[in-house]
Write a protein that holds these residues in place. Structure first.
Motif, PDB file in Angstrom:
ATOM      1  N   ASN A   1       5.584  79.670 -81.838  1.00  0.00           N
ATOM      2  CA  ASN A   1       6.354  78.276 -82.963  1.00  0.00           C
ATOM      3  C   ASN A   1       7.231  78.556 -83.441  1.00  0.00           C
ATOM      4  OD1 ASN A   1       5.584  81.292 -84.141  1.00  0.00           O
ATOM      5  ND2 ASN A   1       5.941  79.861 -86.444  1.00  0.00           N
ATOM      6  N   LEU A   2       8.439  79.460 -82.748  1.00  0.00           N
ATOM      7  CA  LEU A   2       9.346  79.678 -83.415  1.00  0.00           C
ATOM      8  C   LEU A   2      10.361  79.429 -82.855  1.00  0.00           C
ATOM      9  CD1 LEU A   2      12.303  81.380 -85.200  1.00  0.00           C
ATOM     10  CD2 LEU A   2      11.470  83.277 -83.862  1.00  0.00           C
TER      11      LEU A   2
ATOM     12  N   LYS B   1      14.787  85.383 -75.318  1.00  0.00           N
ATOM     13  CA  LYS B   1      14.158  84.911 -74.268  1.00  0.00           C
ATOM     14  C   LYS B   1      14.671  86.237 -72.720  1.00  0.00           C
ATOM     15  CE  LYS B   1      11.718  81.594 -74.462  1.00  0.00           C
ATOM     16  NZ  LYS B   1       9.753  82.002 -75.496  1.00  0.00           N
ATOM     17  N   VAL B   2      15.677  86.282 -73.294  1.00  0.00           N
ATOM     18  CA  VAL B   2      17.069  87.373 -71.784  1.00  0.00           C
ATOM     19  C   VAL B   2      16.161  88.325 -72.229  1.00  0.00           C
ATOM     20  CG1 VAL B   2      18.653  87.814 -70.823  1.00  0.00           C
ATOM     21  CG2 VAL B   2      17.869  85.496 -70.828  1.00  0.00           C
TER      22      VAL B   2
ATOM     23  N   LEU C   1      12.619  79.182 -91.904  1.00  0.00           N
ATOM     24  CA  LEU C   1      12.713  80.127 -92.870  1.00  0.00           C
ATOM     25  C   LEU C   1      12.040  81.216 -93.307  1.00  0.00           C
ATOM     26  CD1 LEU C   1      13.476  79.864 -96.179  1.00  0.00           C
ATOM     27  CD2 LEU C   1      11.706  78.479 -96.595  1.00  0.00           C
ATOM     28  N   LYS C   2      10.566  81.184 -92.129  1.00  0.00           N
ATOM     29  CA  LYS C   2       9.656  82.010 -92.191  1.00  0.00           C
ATOM     30  C   LYS C   2      10.030  82.807 -91.161  1.00  0.00           C
ATOM     31  CE  LYS C   2       4.820  82.508 -91.013  1.00  0.00           C
ATOM     32  NZ  LYS C   2       3.796  81.771 -90.188  1.00  0.00           N
ATOM     33  N   ASP C   3      10.419  83.318 -90.355  1.00  0.00           N
ATOM     34  CA  ASP C   3      11.331  84.407 -89.235  1.00  0.00           C
ATOM     35  C   ASP C   3      12.820  84.576 -89.366  1.00  0.00           C
ATOM     36  OD1 ASP C   3       9.381  84.049 -88.119  1.00  0.00           O
ATOM     37  OD2 ASP C   3       9.334  82.174 -87.726  1.00  0.00           O
ATOM     38  N   LYS C   4      13.371  84.098 -90.332  1.00  0.00           N
ATOM     39  CA  LYS C   4      14.488  84.819 -90.507  1.00  0.00           C
ATOM     40  C   LYS C   4      15.306  86.359 -90.893  1.00  0.00           C
ATOM     41  CE  LYS C   4      15.567  83.614 -95.913  1.00  0.00           C
ATOM     42  NZ  LYS C   4      15.782  85.054 -96.367  1.00  0.00           N
TER      43      LYS C   4
ATOM     44  N   LEU D   1      18.125  88.660 -86.529  1.00  0.00           N
ATOM     45  CA  LEU D   1      19.309  88.501 -86.337  1.00  0.00           C
ATOM     46  C   LEU D   1      20.106  87.328 -86.034  1.00  0.00           C
ATOM     47  CD1 LEU D   1      22.584  89.002 -88.169  1.00  0.00           C
ATOM     48  CD2 LEU D   1      23.245  90.583 -85.725  1.00  0.00           C
ATOM     49  N   ASN D   2      19.575  86.739 -84.685  1.00  0.00           N
ATOM     50  CA  ASN D   2      19.670  85.369 -84.462  1.00  0.00           C
ATOM     51  C   ASN D   2      19.768  84.130 -85.385  1.00  0.00           C
ATOM     52  OD1 ASN D   2      21.973  85.429 -82.427  1.00  0.00           O
ATOM     53  ND2 ASN D   2      20.723  86.767 -81.470  1.00  0.00           N
ATOM     54  N   VAL D   3      17.903  84.547 -85.875  1.00  0.00           N
ATOM     55  CA  VAL D   3      16.817  83.379 -86.132  1.00  0.00           C
ATOM     56  C   VAL D   3      18.115  83.574 -87.566  1.00  0.00           C
ATOM     57  CG1 VAL D   3      15.139  82.802 -86.987  1.00  0.00           C
ATOM     58  CG2 VAL D   3      15.208  84.015 -84.989  1.00  0.00           C
ATOM     59  N   LYS D   4      18.148  84.329 -88.372  1.00  0.00           N
ATOM     60  CA  LYS D   4      18.769  84.734 -89.667  1.00  0.00           C
ATOM     61  C   LYS D   4      20.607  83.816 -89.458  1.00  0.00           C
ATOM     62  CE  LYS D   4      20.420  87.090 -94.006  1.00  0.00           C
ATOM     63  NZ  LYS D   4      20.243  88.916 -93.986  1.00  0.00           N
ATOM     64  N   GLY D   5      20.795  83.729 -88.354  1.00  0.00           N
ATOM     65  CA  GLY D   5      21.990  82.633 -88.495  1.00  0.00           C
ATOM     66  C   GLY D   5      22.157  81.349 -88.206  1.00  0.00           C
ATOM     67  N   ALA D   6      21.171  81.706 -87.360  1.00  0.00           N
ATOM     68  CA  ALA D   6      20.524  80.113 -86.911  1.00  0.00           C
ATOM     69  C   ALA D   6      20.175  79.633 -88.730  1.00  0.00           C
ATOM     70  CB  ALA D   6      19.581  79.896 -86.160  1.00  0.00           C
ATOM     71  N   TYR D   7      18.915  79.622 -89.127  1.00  0.00           N
ATOM     72  CA  TYR D   7      18.819  79.314 -91.093  1.00  0.00           C
ATOM     73  C   TYR D   7      20.259  79.435 -91.328  1.00  0.00           C
ATOM     74  CZ  TYR D   7      17.377  79.274 -95.397  1.00  0.00           C
ATOM     75  OH  TYR D   7      17.231  79.199 -97.457  1.00  0.00           O
TER      76      TYR D   7
END
Length: 300
Positions: free
Chosen positions: A16-17, A69-70, A143-146, A150-156
């Motif tokens: 889902n992410l 992914k890498v 929002l759910k995975d932030k 750190l990268n997901v939080k940065g995207a959010y």
């Protein structure tokens, strides 16, 4: 010598992410094309500035997805730590990219102050309203995975900030519509720059710190040292190092000098506590007998 159990260490990107990243990339790329085209047509620096900011965010989303992914690739004989550090390097690259972009936007905004030209406030407002919608939807995807990466939080945070930036452009469009204060376009561009710098400065410092193997933010080295020295059976703690393997996994190495009446099954408990209390996914612990510290120091 002991290592932390591997079941603590590996994080896999949920399906889902992955979809959230792909949807966010697609939506924002379409909007960048629309906003940049509108900015050129309307000769609005505020729209072009926001488009440039959104383009850098699209690049950030792509690189963040690729890096995550890498980072899941297994270690090998050439990269014994694996590729987890790629997420940190991408965060650093993104921060530098944004700083370069704001420099170019700022130069153009300053030059435009003495060149007042008519702008279409109505279209600036309409295009920016679309930006608010897209950026808000994209932010909600993360929002759910932030709080897990750190990268997901940065995207959010980037997407949430972009929604606010677009709101600022909407306000400038409305002001132009009702007052013909065309200079407000350059002012909003400079305000956008300040928002970008404010949002990027923390990311730049943290990613640089992690790239230099500094102690990750949120990890209290003093608390870890105090925990270790207070363990029954531990006489001394030295050579304590904590660094980030990636934006999600922290690593630790330490030497523990033991008392003669050390407890059994000491290591499993330490590993478990380090993981659950201090978010240390990888721990390498060297146990030493009393009086052997000098021998350890000679090996450095």
């Amino acid at each position: 010598m002991s290592h932390a159990p591997h079941d603590h260490a590996h994080h896999h990107l949920p399906t889902n992410l992955t979809k959230a990243f792909l949807i966010g990339i697609g939506l924002n790329l379409i909007f960048v094309i629309i906003e940049a085209g509108a900015g050129l047509w309307l000769e609005s620096l505020a729209l072009l500035s926001d488009a440039g900011h959104n383009l850098s965010d699209v690049i950030s989303l792509v690189l963040a997805l690729v890096a995550i992914k890498v980072s899941q690739k297994k270690p090998n004989d050439r990269f014994t730590f694996g590729y987890s550090k790629s997420t940190t390097l991408v965060s650093l690259f993104n921060a530098i990219l944004l700083m370069v972009a704001v420099g170019a936007i700022g130069w153009e905004a300053i030059n435009r102050f003495g060149q007042v030209q008519p702008l279409n406030g109505k279209w600036i407002t309409l295009v920016s309203l679309v930006g608010i919608l897209i950026n808000t939807l994209t932010a909600l995807l993360f929002l759910k995975d932030k709080d897990h990466d750190l990268n997901v939080k940065g995207a959010y945070l980037h997407m949430a900030a972009d929604a606010l930036v677009s709101l600022g452009v909407v306000i400038s469009g409305l002001v132009i519509m009702y007052t013909n204060w065309y200079w407000i376009d350059s002012v909003v561009s400079l305000l956008i720059i300040l928002v970008i710098i404010a949002g990027t400065w923390g990311l730049l410092k943290e990613s640089l710190r992690l790239s230099l193997d500094g102690v990750p933010r949120g990890v209290d080295l003093g608390a870890i040292r105090e925990y270790l020295i207070n363990i029954e059976g531990v006489q001394e703690v030295h050579d304590l190092h904590v660094w980030a393997l990636s934006t999600t996994d922290n690593s630790l190495t330490v030497h523990l000098v033991l008392t003669e009446d050390q407890q059994e099954n000491l290591l499993p408990r330490i590993h478990d506590d380090l993981f659950h209390k201090f978010n240390i996914a990888h721990a390498t612990i060297q146990l030493e007998e009393p009086g052997n510290k000098e021998q350890c120091l000679h090996t450095h």
